[in-house]
Design a protein around this motif. Structure first.
Motif, PDB file in Angstrom:
ATOM      1  N   TYR A 138       0.807  -1.217   0.000  1.00  0.00           N
ATOM      2  CA  TYR A 138       0.000   0.000   0.000  1.00  0.00           C
ATOM      3  C   TYR A 138       0.845   1.273   0.000  1.00  0.00           C
ATOM      4  O   TYR A 138       0.334   2.369   0.239  1.00  0.00           O
ATOM      5  CB  TYR A 138      -0.972  -0.019   1.181  1.00  0.00           C
ATOM      6  N   GLU A 148      -8.748  -5.658   1.536  1.00  0.00           N
ATOM      7  CA  GLU A 148      -7.993  -4.413   1.703  1.00  0.00           C
ATOM      8  C   GLU A 148      -8.235  -3.856   3.105  1.00  0.00           C
ATOM      9  O   GLU A 148      -9.357  -3.915   3.627  1.00  0.00           O
ATOM     10  CB  GLU A 148      -8.417  -3.399   0.643  1.00  0.00           C
ATOM     11  N   SER A 168     -17.218  -1.256   4.559  1.00  0.00           N
ATOM     12  CA  SER A 168     -16.802  -0.657   3.290  1.00  0.00           C
ATOM     13  C   SER A 168     -15.797   0.473   3.480  1.00  0.00           C
ATOM     14  O   SER A 168     -15.278   1.006   2.501  1.00  0.00           O
ATOM     15  CB  SER A 168     -18.024  -0.107   2.548  1.00  0.00           C
ATOM     16  N   ILE A 176      -6.782   7.789   5.056  1.00  0.00           N
ATOM     17  CA  ILE A 176      -7.662   8.100   3.925  1.00  0.00           C
ATOM     18  C   ILE A 176      -7.745   9.613   3.700  1.00  0.00           C
ATOM     19  O   ILE A 176      -7.594  10.092   2.569  1.00  0.00           O
ATOM     20  CB  ILE A 176      -9.070   7.516   4.146  1.00  0.00           C
ATOM     21  N   ASP A 204     -16.177   6.099  -6.807  1.00  0.00           N
ATOM     22  CA  ASP A 204     -15.831   4.837  -6.145  1.00  0.00           C
ATOM     23  C   ASP A 204     -15.516   3.803  -7.219  1.00  0.00           C
ATOM     24  O   ASP A 204     -15.410   4.126  -8.409  1.00  0.00           O
ATOM     25  CB  ASP A 204     -16.954   4.385  -5.210  1.00  0.00           C
ATOM     26  N   SER A 205     -15.369   2.539  -6.837  1.00  0.00           N
ATOM     27  CA  SER A 205     -14.931   1.524  -7.799  1.00  0.00           C
ATOM     28  C   SER A 205     -15.928   1.326  -8.936  1.00  0.00           C
ATOM     29  O   SER A 205     -15.538   1.068 -10.082  1.00  0.00           O
ATOM     30  CB  SER A 205     -14.686   0.188  -7.086  1.00  0.00           C
ATOM     31  N   LYS A 240      -9.953   8.119  -7.527  1.00  0.00           N
ATOM     32  CA  LYS A 240     -10.654   6.910  -7.071  1.00  0.00           C
ATOM     33  C   LYS A 240     -10.626   6.871  -5.550  1.00  0.00           C
ATOM     34  O   LYS A 240      -9.572   6.972  -4.926  1.00  0.00           O
ATOM     35  CB  LYS A 240      -9.983   5.663  -7.645  1.00  0.00           C
ATOM     36  N   HIS A 271     -12.374   4.804  -1.951  1.00  0.00           N
ATOM     37  CA  HIS A 271     -12.995   3.541  -1.539  1.00  0.00           C
ATOM     38  C   HIS A 271     -14.495   3.701  -1.367  1.00  0.00           C
ATOM     39  O   HIS A 271     -15.271   2.791  -1.670  1.00  0.00           O
ATOM     40  CB  HIS A 271     -12.368   3.052  -0.234  1.00  0.00           C
ATOM     41  N   SER A 272     -14.905   4.839  -0.874  1.00  0.00           N
ATOM     42  CA  SER A 272     -16.325   5.153  -0.723  1.00  0.00           C
ATOM     43  C   SER A 272     -16.494   6.654  -0.907  1.00  0.00           C
ATOM     44  O   SER A 272     -15.719   7.445  -0.348  1.00  0.00           O
ATOM     45  CB  SER A 272     -16.839   4.738   0.659  1.00  0.00           C
TER      46      SER A 272
END
Length: 785
Positions: free
Chosen positions: A104, A585, A626, A646, A673-674, A698, A700-701
């Motif tokens: 990471y 992750e 999430s 984050i 997000d994704s 991008k 994650h949420s």
């Protein structure tokens, strides 16, 4: 920044470059010209401020790995940026390649899908954008901390939804490895579409073989395997993902005939007076309300179609085994399973949507599926080819290809259904072998017989089958016969073909079961609503839901051989996951147990049901969390944090995108997000365009994008901020409501709230996302005028 009025906003200063002493290596992939043919790599390299800047033809190759690892060791690198393709495609690959660094401590700048493929008409702008994207990744990795992935073990039992050839093949593969399999089939028997197609053919043997003869050994093996539990007349109603498990709620409808007692004598059907269309024979014959789908069906017993049963009880009286009961209740069966394989199959395009071909109006216009049943020895005519109007053998048959596929009309499908040409050739060969005097004409768009099937195509031509290149425009009635009007595009001539019978090769579509299970499990789908694989080349059976896999025609049109190969691949991936666990992750919530007072606010707030109390401690399920951060907002004790810095990484990315911005250079920051990011990737894959001003981040949420991030971006040069959220996400309503609050805060800080845009995004509707980017860019441009 003196005009910032919200005391809760903590904003870093843009002019202070964070963590500038870290040694960062940037590795640029030329991607076989996909990137380097558009982007000036030399200019990019000279524009970057990094410890190491290297380029390579294919970074994802083993030689690429060596270059990366050697540079990390020799240059003592702390962080790595890979400037290549989408992280959706290759992030896991490069996380492995940067060892011995923590996975990471790497970020990917998407130079292919979001730059070179989008802006291939403007290399200069593409190059400038590439520099900005790489700078953003550099600043992001400077804010990254080393975190370890979470490994979750899953139970060694598997649920397979769909009992056709794909589902059965996957079930057998797993059961033979000692895993327990629940095979869930919505119809009264397993077997699927293969059970009714009559004959199949081998391109190597150049011969047609009985489909049921090939299917029967597999079906019997599934039935006899003690590790396989078969649930027919059953469908999945609900699915929850928790702690490495899928919790499925399966509705199992009664058969009304006890399979243990029934001896399939058929006396019940003889006594029944209700007749309905037999779906097994595509409605070309009738069956009774109590029936057995086909002779080799499993369970090997009769079943009652209660929708058509008049409950006269004559079947009950006729049954010598006392196996029939006309009362029964649906049973709810809970299943706890570690993995799910989706093998829900396909359906056929409705030919009535093409009224110009006369299906449903002219009795002798049928489909290839119906022709297969007519030619089948267990079909409505016991294998005798005949016209439905009078029972005579047709003197000429015209087959029309691509009915509903390769079709630009609104209710058609742009894709090729892949098997239709071969099915038409198979049926045409069978007819020519049994009825050599019958003229068979195939009207085709293009004959597609890949690989070894080309031999079968040549064999068909030698058998006297005629082929005319052209898509017919109309089928009309001419007395007792039919007229097919078409253009022979090779001869450049309009022709009319008089014929006794017309056979339509209809498109393969996703079944209703495929659409339903995709929605229930929140699995990504294509724009045609087939279940979407993670990557068509390197992850062909993996879905975007961890632990869920797809095989067969639920994923896209394919033949039996390919379906079996894919089902075996899906079984192999499940076995791999069960033995090795699922790697999650680590960007999820964590609890400071000393600070937590077990108030429960986070439990009631979490829409993912990820939090619970166990042994007087707050527990977070890593499979369910999430990382959206909603729980942080309701924790009075500040006992919850999100792993992985984050906030800092979002600030760092924004900083990198804006630090070299010129005054007349418009930059719009987009948070996706994704789901949204994949849709944006698809814009590039399909070589569509969006404005050079669009810079995508991008996350994650989307819920992790806070007011402070948006205001920071706008205060420091961003001309606009656009947020895209998938409506199926549990946080969608939350994010949508938050937009108004953020706009108020933007106004409070003396900025135009119209510079914030919000929209829903879907993977299949990537063209719509491109249009929204264009519209928002135009809106921002108008605000500047």
């Amino acid at each position: 920044m003196s005009n910032i009025k919200d005391e809760n906003l903590i904003l870093p200063r843009l002019e202070e470059e964070p963590n500038s002493d870290l040694r960062v290596g940037v590795f640029i992939c030329r991607c076989g010209g996909n990137i380097s043919d558009v982007i000036d790599i030399r200019k990019v390299k000279t524009s970057l401020n990094a410890t190491v800047v290297e380029e390579f033809e294919n970074l994802c190759s083993l030689n690429g790995r060596k270059i990366i690892r050697d540079s990390i060791v020799s240059e003592n690198l702390d962080r790595v940026v890979i400037a290549a393709c989408s992280p959706i495609s290759h992030e896991k690959t490069f996380q492995d390649y940067i060892q011995p660094l923590n996975p990471y401590l790497m970020d990917m700048a998407n130079l292919r899908e979001h730059c070179s493929w989008i802006h291939d008409d403007n290399p200069e702008k593409a190059t400038e954008k590439a520099i900005v994207l790489i700078n953003a990744s550099i600043e992001k990795v400077k804010q990254s901390n080393a975190v370890d992935p979470i490994l979750c073990r899953t139970p060694d039992n598997v649920a397979i939804v769909g009992g056709g050839i794909s589902g059965m093949s996957a079930a057998l593969s797993l059961a033979k490895q000692g895993m327990h399999v629940d095979l869930i089939e919505k119809s009264a028997t397993i077997g699927g579409n293969m059970a009714k197609i009559g004959k199949v053919f081998s391109p190597v043997k150049i011969a047609e073989e009985c489909g049921l003869c090939l299917l029967n050994p597999i079906l019997n093996e599934v039935v006899w395997n003690k590790n396989i539990n078969i649930l027919t007349n059953s469908k999945v109603l609900k699915c929850d993902r928790r702690g490495g498990n899928f919790s499925l709620l399966v509705e199992s409808s009664p058969r009304y005939v006890d399979s243990e007692k029934c001896i399939s004598c058929g006396k019940c059907a003889e006594a029944c007076e209700v007749e309905v269309a037999d779906s097994w024979n595509d409605g070309l014959s009738t069956r009774k309300a109590i029936y057995k789908p086909f002779s080799q069906a499993y369970p090997d017993s009769y079943v009652i179609d209660m929708e058509n049963c008049d409950k006269c009880s004559e079947c009950v009286k006729a049954c010598p085994m006392n196996a029939i009961k006309l009362r029964g209740e649906k049973e709810m069966v809970p299943l706890n399973t570690g993995s799910v394989i989706l093998a829900t199959g396909h359906k056929l395009f409705d030919p009535k949507l093409r009224p110009e071909y006369g299906y449903g109006r002219f009795e002798n216009v049928i489909t290839q599926s119906e022709l297969g049943r007519i030619m089948g020895v267990n079909g409505p005519t016991r294998g005798k080819l005949q016209k439905l109007s009078n029972g005579e053998v047709p003197k000429r048959i015209v087959m029309i290809q691509c009915v509903g596929s390769r079709d630009e009309k609104p209710d058609g499908h742009k894709y090729c259904s892949k098997v239709c040409c071969m099915v038409a050739l198979k049926n045409a060969n069978i007819i020519k072998n049994k009825y050599p005097d019958t003229d068979v004409v195939i009207c085709y768009t293009d004959v597609r017989t890949p690989g070894m099937y080309e031999k079968y195509y040549k064999h068909s031509q030698q058998s006297g089958i005629r082929l005319i290149r052209g898509r017919p425009g109309e089928v009309a009635k001419n007395g007792e016969n039919l007229i097919v009007r078409t253009e022979d595009t090779l001869q450049k001539d309009f022709i009319e073909i008089e014929t006794d019978m017309v056979v339509l090769s209809t498109a393969l579509e996703p079944s209703e079961g495929t659409k339903e299970i995709a929605e229930i499990m929140d699995v990504g789908v294509t724009e045609d609503f087939f279940i979407k694989e993670s990557h068509p080349k390197i992850k062909p059976v993996t879905t975007d839901v961890k632990g869920a896999y797809v095989c067969g025609t639920a994923q896209d049109p394919k033949d039996i051989t390919e379906s079996i190969m894919q089902s075996t691949a899906a079984a192999a991936k499940v076995s791999e996951m069960i033995h090795n666990g699922i790697e999650i992750e680590p960007f999820i919530a964590e609890i400071d147990q000393e600070q937590c007072n077990l108030c429960g606010n986070c439990i009631s707030t979490c829409k993912y049901k990820a939090l619970s109390v166990k042994d007087d401690l707050m527990y977070i399920d890593p499979m369910s969390c999430s990382g959206c951060g909603k729980c942080l907002t309701v924790c009075d004790k500040n006992a919850i944090n999100i792993n992985g810095n984050i906030d800092e990484k979002i600030f760092g990315t924004i900083y990198g995108m804006l630090k070299d911005k010129k005054k007349d250079d418009r930059r719009i920051i987009v948070f996706l997000d994704s789901i949204g990011y994949t849709a944006a990737d698809n814009i590039g894959v399909n070589r569509l365009n969006f404005p050079e001003s669009i810079y995508i981040i991008k996350v994650h949420s989307v819920n992790r994008v806070m007011p402070k991030h948006i205001i920071y971006a706008l205060q420091n040069g961003a001309d606009g901020v656009f947020i895209g959220e998938y409506p199926g996400d549990l946080m969608y309503d939350e994010v949508e409501k938050k937009m108004e609050t953020i706009k108020e805060k933007i106004s409070t800080n003396n900025m135009n709230p119209e510079r914030l845009g919000f929209s829903h995004v879907y993977i299949p509707y990537f063209r719509g996302l491109a249009d929204k980017f264009i519209a928002f860019d135009e809106k921002i441009s108008s605000l500047e005028d």
